[in-house]
Enzyme design. Structure first.
Site, PDB file in Angstrom:
ATOM      1  N   ARG A   1       0.821  -1.203   0.000  1.00  0.00           N
ATOM      2  CA  ARG A   1       0.000   0.000   0.000  1.00  0.00           C
ATOM      3  C   ARG A   1       0.861   1.262   0.000  1.00  0.00           C
ATOM      4  NH1 ARG A   1      -3.522   0.341   4.816  1.00  0.00           N
ATOM      5  NH2 ARG A   1      -1.510  -0.133   5.760  1.00  0.00           N
ATOM      6  N   SER A  45       8.350  -5.020   6.328  1.00  0.00           N
ATOM      7  CA  SER A  45       8.196  -6.039   7.370  1.00  0.00           C
ATOM      8  C   SER A  45       8.978  -7.312   7.067  1.00  0.00           C
ATOM      9  CB  SER A  45       6.719  -6.350   7.566  1.00  0.00           C
ATOM     10  OG  SER A  45       6.032  -5.155   7.802  1.00  0.00           O
ATOM     11  N   ASP A  72       6.743  -3.683  10.815  1.00  0.00           N
ATOM     12  CA  ASP A  72       5.305  -3.528  11.096  1.00  0.00           C
ATOM     13  C   ASP A  72       4.990  -3.576  12.594  1.00  0.00           C
ATOM     14  OD1 ASP A  72       5.914  -6.203  11.146  1.00  0.00           O
ATOM     15  OD2 ASP A  72       4.132  -6.864  10.063  1.00  0.00           O
TER      16      ASP A  72
HETATM   17 MG    MG Z   1       0.158  -6.946   8.785  1.00  0.00          MG
END
Ligand code: MG
Ligand code: ADP
Length: 889
Positions: A519, A580, A634
């Site tokens: 995103r 992440s 994250d």
């Molecule tokens: Mg996640």
């Protein structure tokens, strides 16, 4: 006058309909936990949850306590569908003084009968299971645990009421030194009848006894039997309907004759329904009708009727012979003359009519009761039409064919939606008791095997404390400069030194790579409010697994597309990058990729600074308005996003596809970074906990099977016990093992279940949902081409619960180590801290968070931990890291 008497004894159909609905009301009252205590129809749970399936096999001993004798049976079941059980039995007469003596004497007598009986039996079986038929109202809490509520039928032995009669019998048996005899099941005669009638192909799910007394039982929907804790779909309930009407509900159908019978009985006001139906009372009712008619001079003109004033002069057997169509008239005369009466022809006719009326009424009332049961079953099973077998026993039914006809016909009229086939119980209750005992043994053996299989997955408190201590130890190793290389926890510094203070302001770009979606976001922070706009972009597998250049080019293209759409092309906004994957961070904006995970494998990236890779791509794409300020994991993003609203949020936790955690550590403990002042957020990468073998004794054979089929064998051991990517797989392997052991799906092979990842972790959430009708579980399993019985569904649910609970508890052990370390770091007796959590497993699973939080409290009692659901941790969090960095620089 005779007509009037007969009329009073005739209950019209509309009234029977009313009786039926009152019976239904009374049944519901007995089933409900709230009203059970004052219910007349007690609806006692029997803990018999299934009818036989025909595989029952072995030798069984049955003891039946009857009115005036004890019957013992030796039943051999061959596992052939119970078509030809072999039965030997013996009857032991019992003296009247025993049934009114001490409880000890009664049970000693029964045990002696067993002793004597077994002396004449030879069996190679080491242990002999015994089924005990005990035809009195008991408060049962297990199949082999039953407190006598109260004696009836003339029994009054001392010291038995309120006691567990199974224990009393077992103790008496042991006194006889019959240590190889185990009392396995207790049931009343009604239940025994139902099981006896279940011997053929089709199950029998209702039974009636219409003998001296009357009672009924049926297989009820287990969730409606609120007095019993159960794990099955059905449970047999003994209605104890003899007491129906004890609260006055039947008063409007009672005749003066019934009132007289009741007054003269040993228990006036009680067992009102039984006194209308049971054969013990029919002769008495008739006697009172005859007295009344004679007094009104409508019968026995000129005879002395004093004889009719003494109780029980009319025996049931005589009544049944009198109403017989053929020999009836002769029998009336014989009976009346034997009493010293001189009946005329007309008297005989009238007496026969009265007898018929009383017995017909009994049959009709019995039908009203049966109709209530059938309608209840039909409704609770949500059927349009119920087809069911009804086992019937008792002398009224056996010895008088009309009784069965009336019962059948009236039931049909009162419950037209049900088709009941009446089955006479040919062999009494004994074989049924053997069957119940056999079923109980079969289920108990299966239970032991299931428990044995699941035991390694059920971690004790001590196990979890050990995991907690190991986690703590690995944390210390990972933090230490010299020991870091050998620790399974990398304890990566993130260069995030502060959590938000809630007054951060400005506009930021954010990227989120490494979750389920890629995103791009723009985060606008004003006083007390955060506004986010975002767009999801696809990262095609070819790019995920292609070259690093292509991957980062793609990312820049997506950013440019987003900026164009959001009209941000002209501005240079600070950018936070949620990345992440495990990184060695060298600064807030400098992160060297250690290894790809989660399906990424783009070449030329491992060992490089990903911020640099991003900047180089921007150069290639001629995009100069990009200012990367921070790269964030994250977990850190999650902590930061929750920290905006709660300054105590100093831990981040992810339980989604994978699992990981971060927390604020004292700088002086962070060996890998210079400086002693303040704190730094440490990305634990705790998914790898155990990769050095320290968790090996927690791992089960199922975990090893799951691990073997992953792309990173032997790696991420902790994660593979906890996170969404693996729980379904663990369950799948357990199910396969259960099938192989014939404990599930009848041992039928399940080809589809062989497919990796076919059992998704989201199924655990659906299957474990509270109050989910098990039909829905069956539906989920059906999609996997698994034909699940109710019991199968229960077992699958249990497996899911075991796996998800273990995951939550292990997660708690990990967090306990973290919060305890933070508490000690700060020299506090008591720490209050918040955890920001993200991840679909944590958020969507119906019990995961509850189990996690409860166990954490147990394991870290000196910490008060608040859990905060993060909203868009990766996006908002990355922007916040950027904001905090801008604020502090
Ligand atoms: Mg996640
Ligand atoms: P990520 O961890 O990749 O950022 P999520 O936090 O959304 O993504 O977690 C996705 C994982 O959550 C899926 O891989 C799946 O295993 C699991 N999952 C998806 N739906 C559910 C659900 N309803 N209940 C439990 N787990 C779920």
């Amino acid at each position: 006058q005779v007509q009037q008497a007969l009329l009073a004894l005739t209950i019209p159909l509309e009234m029977l309909q009313v009786v039926k609905s009152r019976m239904l009301q009374a049944m519901l009252k007995g089933l409900s936990r709230q009203t059970h205590a004052e219910a007349n129809v007690r609806m006692l749970p029997t803990y018999i949850c299934s009818t036989p399936d025909g595989t029952e096999k072995g030798d069984f001993l049955v003891v039946e306590l009857c009115q005036s004798y004890v019957r013992t049976l030796w039943v051999t079941l061959l596992g052939d569908g119970n078509h030809s059980p072999q039965v030997t039995h013996k009857i032991f007469d019992m003296q009247q003084d025993i049934i009114q003596g001490t409880g000890e004497a009664l049970f000693d007598f029964i045990a002696k009968c067993i002793h004597q009986f077994l002396a004449g039996i030879s069996s190679s079986q080491q242990r002999i299971p015994l089924g005990f038929v005990f035809p009195f109202s008991c408060r049962q809490t297990q199949l082999d645990k039953a407190e006598l509520i109260s004696w009836s039928k003339g029994f009054s032995c001392t010291d038995v009421e309120g006691k567990d009669v199974v224990q009393l019998l077992q103790a008496a048996i042991n006194k006889q030194e019959l240590y190889h005899v185990d009392v396995v099941a207790l049931m009343n005669d009604t239940v025994g009848t139902m099981m006896t009638c279940s011997m053929g192909k089709t199950p029998c799910e209702v039974a009636l006894i219409v003998g001296t007394g009357t009672n009924s039982c049926f297989m009820a929907e287990a969730r409606l039997v609120e007095m019993a804790e159960g794990t099955s779909r059905k449970m047999c309930v003994s209605t104890e309907w003899g007491c129906f009407g004890d609260d006055g509900t039947l008063n409007d159908i009672l005749t003066p004759y019934d009132q007289s019978v009741d007054q003269e009985s040993s228990n006036p006001g009680e067992k009102r329904f039984e006194k209308l139906v049971g054969s013990l009372y029919l002769g008495e009712i008739i006697r009172h009708v005859l007295i009344a008619l004679a007094t009104e001079k409508a019968l026995f003109h000129g005879s002395n009727i004093t004889v009719l004033r003494s109780k029980d002069v009319l025996k049931t057997q005589q009544v049944l012979e009198i109403i017989d169509a053929e020999g009836g008239m002769a029998e009336v005369r014989r009976t009346l003359e034997a009493l010293g009466l001189q009946p005329s022809e007309r008297d005989c006719c009238r007496v026969q009519q009265v007898c018929r009326a009383v017995v017909t009424r009994a049959a009709a009332l019995c039908a009203a009761g049966l109709a209530a049961i059938l309608s209840h079953m039909c409704q609770s099973w949500e059927l349009e039409r119920l087809v069911v077998n009804v086992g019937v026993d008792g002398e009224l039914y056996r010895d008088y064919a009309r009784f069965g006809e009336i019962l059948q016909n009236v039931t049909g009229l009162l419950a037209p939606e049900c088709v009941a086939t009446l089955l006479p119980a040919v062999d009494g209750t004994g074989q049924g008791a053997a069957i119940v005992t056999a079923v109980a043994l079969r289920l108990a053996a299966q239970r032991r095997e299931v428990d044995c299989l699941l035991a390694p997955l059920r971690l004790s408190h001590a196990d979890l404390e050990r995991v907690q201590a190991l986690m703590r130890q690995e944390m210390e190793l990972g933090l230490g400069c010299e020991t870091n290389a050998n620790a399974s926890l990398r304890m990566l510094p993130t260069y995030v030194r502060n959590t938000p203070n809630g007054i951060e302001q400005g506009e930021f770009l954010a990227l989120d790579l490494g979750g389920t979606n890629f995103r791009v976001l723009v985060v606008r922070m004003a006083q007390n409010s955060i506004h986010i706009a975002s767009n999801i972009y696809v990262v095609p597998t070819t790019i995920m697994q292609g070259t690093g250049e292509a991957l980062f080019d793609h990312i820049i293209e997506c950013i440019m597309d987003f900026q164009l759409k959001e009209d941000l092309m002209e501005q240079t906004l600070p950018l936070g990058f949620t990345f992440s994957f495990p990184c060695q961070q060298l600064g807030l904006d400098k992160a060297v990729l250690l290894t790809w995970t989660k399906g990424f494998s783009a070449s030329g990236c491992v060992g490089k600074d990903v911020v640099q890779l991003l900047r180089e791509a921007a150069q290639r794409k001629q995009h100069f308005g990009l200012k990367v300020v921070a790269v964030v994991n994250d977990t850190v993003g999650t902590m930061m996003s929750c920290g905006y609203d709660d300054p105590k949020c100093e831990i981040g936790l992810i339980v989604g596809t994978g699992t990981n955690a971060c927390y604020m550590e004292e700088m002086k403990n962070v060996g890998m970074v210079e400086g002693e002042q303040g704190r730094m957020c440490i990305n634990m990468e705790w998914g790898a906990f155990g990769d050095n073998g320290c968790l090996d004794d927690v791992l089960t054979s199922f975990d090893r099977l799951v691990d073997e089929k992953t792309i990173n064998v032997g790696k991420q051991r902790f994660e593979k016990l906890i996170s969404g990517m693996y729980l379904g797989e663990i369950v799948r392997h357990i199910l396969l093992a259960l099938v192989e052991k014939q404990l599930l799906f009848c041992g039928k092979p399940c080809p589809k279940l062989q497919t990796k990842d076919i059992f998704q972790t989201k199924f655990l959430s659906s299957i474990e949902m509270d109050g989910l009708a098990l039909q829905q579980v069956q539906g989920i399993l059906q999609d996997l081409e698994l034909e699940a019985s109710f019991e199968d569904s229960m077992l699958v649910q249990e497996v899911c619960q075991t796996v998800s609970t273990r995951a939550a508890h292990l997660c708690a052990a990990g967090l306990a180590a973290v919060v305890e370390k933070m508490r000690e770091n700060r020299g506090l007796d008591q720490l209050a801290v918040s955890v920001g959590v993200d991840g679909t497993l944590y958020k969507m699973h119906p019990h995961f968070s509850k189990h996690l939080q409860q166990m954490l409290q147990d394991l870290a009692p000196n910490c008060t931990v608040t859990f905060l659901d993060s909203e868009d941790g990766s996006g908002k969090g990355a922007a916040l890291v950027a904001a905090v960095a801008c604020r502090d620089s």
